[in-house]
Design an enzyme around this catalytic site. Structure first.
Site, PDB file in Angstrom:
ATOM      1  N   ARG A 137     -55.793  68.477  56.532  1.00 58.73           N
ATOM      2  CA  ARG A 137     -55.006  69.249  57.743  1.00 58.73           C
ATOM      3  C   ARG A 137     -55.754  68.923  59.072  1.00 58.73           C
ATOM      4  NH1 ARG A 137     -53.524  75.170  56.060  1.00 58.73           N
ATOM      5  NH2 ARG A 137     -52.239  74.910  57.908  1.00 58.73           N
ATOM      6  N   TYR A 164     -47.895  76.794  52.298  1.00 53.26           N
ATOM      7  CA  TYR A 164     -48.654  78.053  51.372  1.00 53.26           C
ATOM      8  C   TYR A 164     -47.510  78.236  50.228  1.00 53.26           C
ATOM      9  CZ  TYR A 164     -51.685  78.387  55.233  1.00 53.26           C
ATOM     10  OH  TYR A 164     -52.562  78.066  56.208  1.00 53.26           O
ATOM     11  N   ASN A 197     -61.003  83.792  49.478  1.00 54.44           N
ATOM     12  CA  ASN A 197     -59.938  82.921  50.221  1.00 54.44           C
ATOM     13  C   ASN A 197     -60.337  83.594  51.616  1.00 54.44           C
ATOM     14  OD1 ASN A 197     -58.242  81.562  51.923  1.00 54.44           O
ATOM     15  ND2 ASN A 197     -56.598  81.755  50.531  1.00 54.44           N
ATOM     16  N   ALA A 230     -58.947  82.046  57.804  1.00 55.14           N
ATOM     17  CA  ALA A 230     -59.491  81.299  58.984  1.00 55.14           C
ATOM     18  C   ALA A 230     -60.905  81.665  59.195  1.00 55.14           C
ATOM     19  CB  ALA A 230     -58.499  81.525  60.329  1.00 55.14           C
ATOM     20  N   HIS A 260     -58.966  77.797  48.536  1.00 56.91           N
ATOM     21  CA  HIS A 260     -58.004  77.604  49.470  1.00 56.91           C
ATOM     22  C   HIS A 260     -56.572  77.104  49.003  1.00 56.91           C
ATOM     23  CE1 HIS A 260     -60.781  78.093  52.720  1.00 56.91           C
ATOM     24  NE2 HIS A 260     -61.545  77.219  52.355  1.00 56.91           N
ATOM     25  N   ILE A 261     -55.518  77.678  49.411  1.00 56.76           N
ATOM     26  CA  ILE A 261     -54.359  77.455  48.792  1.00 56.76           C
ATOM     27  C   ILE A 261     -53.943  75.982  49.093  1.00 56.76           C
ATOM     28  CG2 ILE A 261     -51.730  77.874  48.854  1.00 56.76           C
ATOM     29  CD1 ILE A 261     -52.705  80.971  49.390  1.00 56.76           C
ATOM     30  N   ARG A 306     -43.536  83.039  55.817  1.00 56.48           N
ATOM     31  CA  ARG A 306     -43.509  81.972  56.627  1.00 56.48           C
ATOM     32  C   ARG A 306     -44.483  80.705  56.053  1.00 56.48           C
ATOM     33  NH1 ARG A 306     -46.252  83.388  61.326  1.00 56.48           N
ATOM     34  NH2 ARG A 306     -46.596  85.631  60.724  1.00 56.48           N
ATOM     35  N   ARG A 336     -60.032  72.719  60.273  1.00 61.25           N
ATOM     36  CA  ARG A 336     -60.000  73.214  59.136  1.00 61.25           C
ATOM     37  C   ARG A 336     -61.062  72.570  57.952  1.00 61.25           C
ATOM     38  NH1 ARG A 336     -55.733  76.740  59.282  1.00 61.25           N
ATOM     39  NH2 ARG A 336     -54.126  76.051  60.728  1.00 61.25           N
ATOM     40  N   PRO A 351     -57.972  87.306  56.458  1.00 64.22           N
ATOM     41  CA  PRO A 351     -56.914  87.376  57.283  1.00 64.22           C
ATOM     42  C   PRO A 351     -55.648  86.646  57.176  1.00 64.22           C
ATOM     43  CG  PRO A 351     -58.570  86.098  58.275  1.00 64.22           C
ATOM     44  CD  PRO A 351     -59.030  86.430  57.035  1.00 64.22           C
ATOM     45  N   ASN A 352     -54.678  87.215  57.499  1.00 64.35           N
ATOM     46  CA  ASN A 352     -53.046  86.747  57.666  1.00 64.35           C
ATOM     47  C   ASN A 352     -52.662  86.391  56.077  1.00 64.35           C
ATOM     48  OD1 ASN A 352     -52.695  86.918  60.404  1.00 64.35           O
ATOM     49  ND2 ASN A 352     -54.379  85.275  60.393  1.00 64.35           N
ATOM     50  N   HIS A 403     -63.767  78.852  58.503  1.00 64.33           N
ATOM     51  CA  HIS A 403     -64.150  77.923  59.652  1.00 64.33           C
ATOM     52  C   HIS A 403     -65.100  78.573  60.823  1.00 64.33           C
ATOM     53  CE1 HIS A 403     -61.041  76.148  56.964  1.00 64.33           C
ATOM     54  NE2 HIS A 403     -60.134  77.079  57.516  1.00 64.33           N
ATOM     55  N   GLU A 455     -65.509  79.606  46.327  1.00 65.27           N
ATOM     56  CA  GLU A 455     -64.299  79.313  47.604  1.00 65.27           C
ATOM     57  C   GLU A 455     -63.015  78.759  47.330  1.00 65.27           C
ATOM     58  OE1 GLU A 455     -66.212  76.884  50.709  1.00 65.27           O
ATOM     59  OE2 GLU A 455     -64.243  76.882  51.922  1.00 65.27           O
TER      60      GLU A 455
HETATM   61  O1  CA2 Z   1     -55.160  77.227  52.624  1.00 72.89           O
HETATM   62  C1  CA2 Z   1     -55.575  78.115  52.552  1.00 72.89           C
HETATM   63  O2  CA2 Z   1     -55.766  79.031  51.643  1.00 72.89           O
HETATM   64  C2  CA2 Z   1     -56.085  78.888  53.785  1.00 72.89           C
HETATM   65  O3  CA2 Z   1     -57.507  79.607  53.679  1.00 72.89           O
HETATM   66  C3  CA2 Z   1     -55.256  79.760  54.576  1.00 72.89           C
HETATM   67  C4  CA2 Z   1     -55.552  80.084  56.015  1.00 72.89           C
HETATM   68  C5  CA2 Z   1     -55.938  79.107  56.845  1.00 72.89           C
HETATM   69  O4  CA2 Z   1     -56.462  79.447  58.102  1.00 72.89           O
HETATM   70  C6  CA2 Z   1     -57.108  78.313  56.242  1.00 72.89           C
HETATM   71  O5  CA2 Z   1     -57.404  77.118  57.019  1.00 72.89           O
HETATM   72  C7  CA2 Z   1     -56.751  77.678  54.950  1.00 72.89           C
HETATM   73  C8  CA2 Z   1     -54.601  80.787  56.728  1.00 72.89           C
HETATM   74  C9  CA2 Z   1     -54.010  82.148  55.879  1.00 72.89           C
HETATM   75  C10 CA2 Z   1     -52.581  82.698  56.564  1.00 72.89           C
HETATM   76  O6  CA2 Z   1     -51.469  82.497  55.593  1.00 72.89           O
HETATM   77  C11 CA2 Z   1     -50.357  82.607  55.967  1.00 72.89           C
HETATM   78  C12 CA2 Z   1     -49.246  82.443  55.271  1.00 72.89           C
HETATM   79  C13 CA2 Z   1     -47.845  82.510  55.632  1.00 72.89           C
HETATM   80  C14 CA2 Z   1     -47.708  82.633  56.855  1.00 72.89           C
HETATM   81  C15 CA2 Z   1     -48.630  82.830  57.743  1.00 72.89           C
HETATM   82  C16 CA2 Z   1     -49.829  82.791  57.604  1.00 72.89           C
END
Ligand code: CA2
Length: 151
Positions: free
Chosen positions: A112, A23, A79, A82, A105-106, A18, A116, A10-11, A85, A103
């Protein structure tokens, strides 16, 4: 030639729009290009997907298990965003499918917010990678090849 399946949760479709400090500024299309190059360099075909829906990710993991059992898939880079978690359902799907999964994560999730720091994916993953930015996807593809190499 085997396939590597790269799944994004998701997202992640918002990547590059953003939160560049967390990221980076590359989009998901840029990440797909990076994965195409890393897959080709490692003699693999790429299957790259993103979904905002937990059930769709679960269906894809089940499909990956069948593809791996048939000798067509090397493994999965996930990836889960969220859902990492929160999702016991994804944990169960990975375990049930018996798929080899990394697994990813960027960001460095451990540097953080406390929420997380917990992952339901890590106990069923072959390896975990976090904090390398989007280049982590290329590193994970190379790492999957090394982990699955016959010795
Ligand atoms: O660090 C990562 O790759 C995460 O999996 C990214 C997730 C976050 O919930 C994890 O804790 C760590 C969030 C992805 C959303 O990415 C966005 C990128 C730009 C703007 C908004 C959201």
């Amino acid at each position: 030639m085997k396939t590597v399946l790269v799944l994004n949760g998701p997202n992640l479709n918002l990547l590059g729009t953003r939160e560049p400090a967390v990221y980076g500024s590359q989009t998901l299309a840029d990440v797909q290009d990076l994965c195409e190059r890393a897959s080709a360099a490692n003699g693999l075909k790429l299957d790259f997907r993103q979904s905002n829906h937990e059930g769709e990710l679960i269906d894809w993991i089940h499909e990956a298990g069948s593809q791996q059992a048939a000798g067509k898939l090397l493994g999965v880079i996930l990836n889960a965003g969220a859902y990492t978690h929160t999702s016991i359902a994804l944990h169960d799907a990975i375990k049930g499918a018996g798929v080899t999964l990394i697994e990813l994560h960027i960001s460095n999730v451990h540097a953080r917010e406390a929420f997380r720091h917990t992952s339901h994916i890590s106990p069923v993953a072959k390896a975990v990678m976090a904090g390398f930015g989007v280049n982590g996807y290329a590193l994970a593809i190379a790492g999957l090849v090394q982990l699955t190499e016959k010795k």
